[in-house]
Design an enzyme around this catalytic site. Structure first.
Site, PDB file in Angstrom:
ATOM      1  N   SER A  47      39.213  39.842  39.206  1.00  0.00           N
ATOM      2  CA  SER A  47      38.879  39.232  40.604  1.00  0.00           C
ATOM      3  C   SER A  47      40.084  39.637  41.497  1.00  0.00           C
ATOM      4  O   SER A  47      39.768  40.410  42.313  1.00  0.00           O
ATOM      5  CB  SER A  47      38.773  37.815  40.527  1.00  0.00           C
ATOM      6  OG  SER A  47      38.648  37.385  41.996  1.00  0.00           O
ATOM      7  N   HIS A  60      33.408  40.440  45.222  1.00  0.00           N
ATOM      8  CA  HIS A  60      33.861  40.958  46.346  1.00  0.00           C
ATOM      9  C   HIS A  60      33.801  42.524  46.742  1.00  0.00           C
ATOM     10  O   HIS A  60      34.072  42.932  47.877  1.00  0.00           O
ATOM     11  CB  HIS A  60      35.247  40.464  46.528  1.00  0.00           C
ATOM     12  CG  HIS A  60      36.267  41.109  45.694  1.00  0.00           C
ATOM     13  ND1 HIS A  60      36.472  40.818  44.422  1.00  0.00           N
ATOM     14  CD2 HIS A  60      36.720  42.337  45.733  1.00  0.00           C
ATOM     15  CE1 HIS A  60      37.557  41.409  43.707  1.00  0.00           C
ATOM     16  NE2 HIS A  60      37.676  42.494  44.577  1.00  0.00           N
ATOM     17  N   ASP A 108      32.717  34.908  42.002  1.00  0.00           N
ATOM     18  CA  ASP A 108      33.314  36.324  42.386  1.00  0.00           C
ATOM     19  C   ASP A 108      32.894  37.193  41.183  1.00  0.00           C
ATOM     20  O   ASP A 108      33.398  37.657  40.294  1.00  0.00           O
ATOM     21  CB  ASP A 108      34.713  36.666  42.308  1.00  0.00           C
ATOM     22  CG  ASP A 108      35.405  37.990  42.901  1.00  0.00           C
ATOM     23  OD1 ASP A 108      34.319  38.729  43.208  1.00  0.00           O
ATOM     24  OD2 ASP A 108      36.475  38.404  42.702  1.00  0.00           O
ATOM     25  N   SER A 136      39.669  45.965  40.615  1.00  0.00           N
ATOM     26  CA  SER A 136      38.638  44.760  40.676  1.00  0.00           C
ATOM     27  C   SER A 136      37.410  45.225  40.000  1.00  0.00           C
ATOM     28  O   SER A 136      36.680  46.235  40.222  1.00  0.00           O
ATOM     29  CB  SER A 136      38.330  44.562  42.271  1.00  0.00           C
ATOM     30  OG  SER A 136      39.422  43.637  42.988  1.00  0.00           O
ATOM     31  N   GLY A 156      41.989  48.315  43.634  1.00  0.00           N
ATOM     32  CA  GLY A 156      40.924  49.330  42.816  1.00  0.00           C
ATOM     33  C   GLY A 156      40.417  48.893  41.590  1.00  0.00           C
ATOM     34  O   GLY A 156      39.710  49.325  40.830  1.00  0.00           O
TER      35      GLY A 156
END
Length: 390
Positions: free
Chosen positions: A359, A234, A262, A344, A342
């Protein structure tokens, strides 16, 4: 990784790795020309950073943390053999922190020889009603349903021997949620639990730190692989440019999938290179990555991210389907580790074994919450990548 003025080579590697290790944000992990390894090294020492984080987040003493990591390594090594031994009677397995042993579930038709062999191998044995295959089949039926926003996720819980459907507490009386639950119960053994909030991804707007950037999105590096790093899908689409902490060009997204999955990977060049390390952000020592043996449910796990740095918790579930606003994502692992925007794409690690890239989740690191990661071995297999190990 690119050299920073005034920093040693080791510090630079750490800084770059922070980007690749942030748990809730997408961090690009760099890769070197080293063979991948999936075997857990039972003799590998635990880093001070990992022990400190486990002491803080799990309430363990240093000795307790060391003992637990050793027990988890034994359980991780035993799990594949236990599955084969149980055969068609296998109902799942998980690590029991109280006993320090792997617990293996079997149905009543498991023979006495099978049960004795499992116990002699060091596993605890529990008799259950449903096989793992039956539970996985029920979960697959749920995966084909359209889930409303009030349904957060669903996964097989081997210890409860059921498929758990997690419903957002405020939406439990919603008509669409009730309809989904009715269909889920018809699909097989299902238990409904409530969670505080709906899951969301952990990307963030551009802020200072040691991240990577795609447009105005900040994420964290996951793990170094041969030729680049893996991170969350993402955080960017195929072809998008990636910039490092200093604003310089690193590479481009070479593969990306979200929703449904993801995960993504970014190539590394232009003066950047890869290292098999998870950063400690200057507050704890860096953690070497030695392989990617998958930790069982119940095992301790830690995360590093560009926003919230080091946090630890436990593996709560595997193969969970997470219902984000953008669409469902499958085959996720749920943890009790917190994360924030942030983080991720950042690294999840158990001991010295890479587990996956952050994720999303719900909650934060002030009040707590839960976070999901995409397993790293799935990403490596999907793109034909090789993990960079120490």
């Amino acid at each position: 990784m690119r050299r920073r003025t005034g920093l040693t080579h080791a510090a630079v590697a750490a800084a770059l790795l922070i980007g690749s290790w942030t748990a809730a944000g997408t961090l690009p992990a760099s890769a070197q020309e080293a063979p991948a390894s999936t075997a857990a090294d039972a003799s590998a020492p635990a880093s001070p950073a990992l022990l400190d984080a486990m002491r803080r987040d799990l309430g363990l003493t240093r000795a307790e943390a060391e003992d637990r990591l050793a027990a988890e390594r034994r359980a991780t090594a035993l799990a594949p053999t236990a599955r084969k031994t149980a055969g068609s009677a296998y109902g799942g397995a998980w690590f029991d922190a109280r006993s320090g042993r792997l617990t293996v579930a079997v149905t009543p038709d498991a023979g006495a020889t099978t049960v004795r062999t499992l116990r002699e191998s060091g596993a605890a044995v529990r008799t259950v009603e449903h096989t793992e295959q039956q539970l996985d089949t029920a979960k697959s039926r749920l995966d084909r349903l359209d889930a409303p926003a009030g349904v957060a996720s669903w996964a097989v819980d081997p210890a409860a021997n059921t498929v758990v459907v997690n419903v957002v507490e405020d939406a439990r009386t919603d008509n669409d949620v009730r309809a989904f639950v009715r269909k889920a119960r018809a699909a097989g053994p299902v238990t409904v639990r409530t969670v505080a909030d709906a899951p969301s991804t952990f990307a963030a707007g551009t802020v200072g730190g040691d991240p990577y950037y795609t447009g105005n999105v900040r994420c964290s590096i996951g793990f170094s692989v041969h030729g680049g790093f893996v991170t969350a899908g993402h955080c960017g689409g195929v072809g998008q440019q990636v910039r490092g902490w200093d604003g310089s060009y690193i590479g481009n997204f070479q593969g990306s999938s979200f929703p449904g999955n993801d995960y993504a990977w970014v190539n590394v060049g232009s003066g950047w290179w890869t290292v098999p390390v998870v950063l400690g952000w200057g507050t704890v020592p860096d953690q070497l990555v030695r392989g990617s043996a998958e930790a069982p449910v119940g095992a301790s796990i830690c995360r590093s991210g560009s926003t919230t740095r080091w946090h630890c918790g436990r593996v709560l579930a595997k193969n969970e389907t997470v219902n984000y606003a953008q669409g469902a994502v499958h085959q996720m692992t749920k943890t009790s580790v917190c994360a924030e925007g942030g983080d991720s794409g950042g690294s999840f690690i158990s001991g010295d074994q890479a587990q996956g890239v952050t994720s999303g989740g719900w909650g934060n690191c002030s009040s707590g919450g839960e976070t999901w990661f995409q397993p790293v071995n799935e990403i490596l297999n999907r793109y034909g990548l090789t993990l960079h190990t120490a």
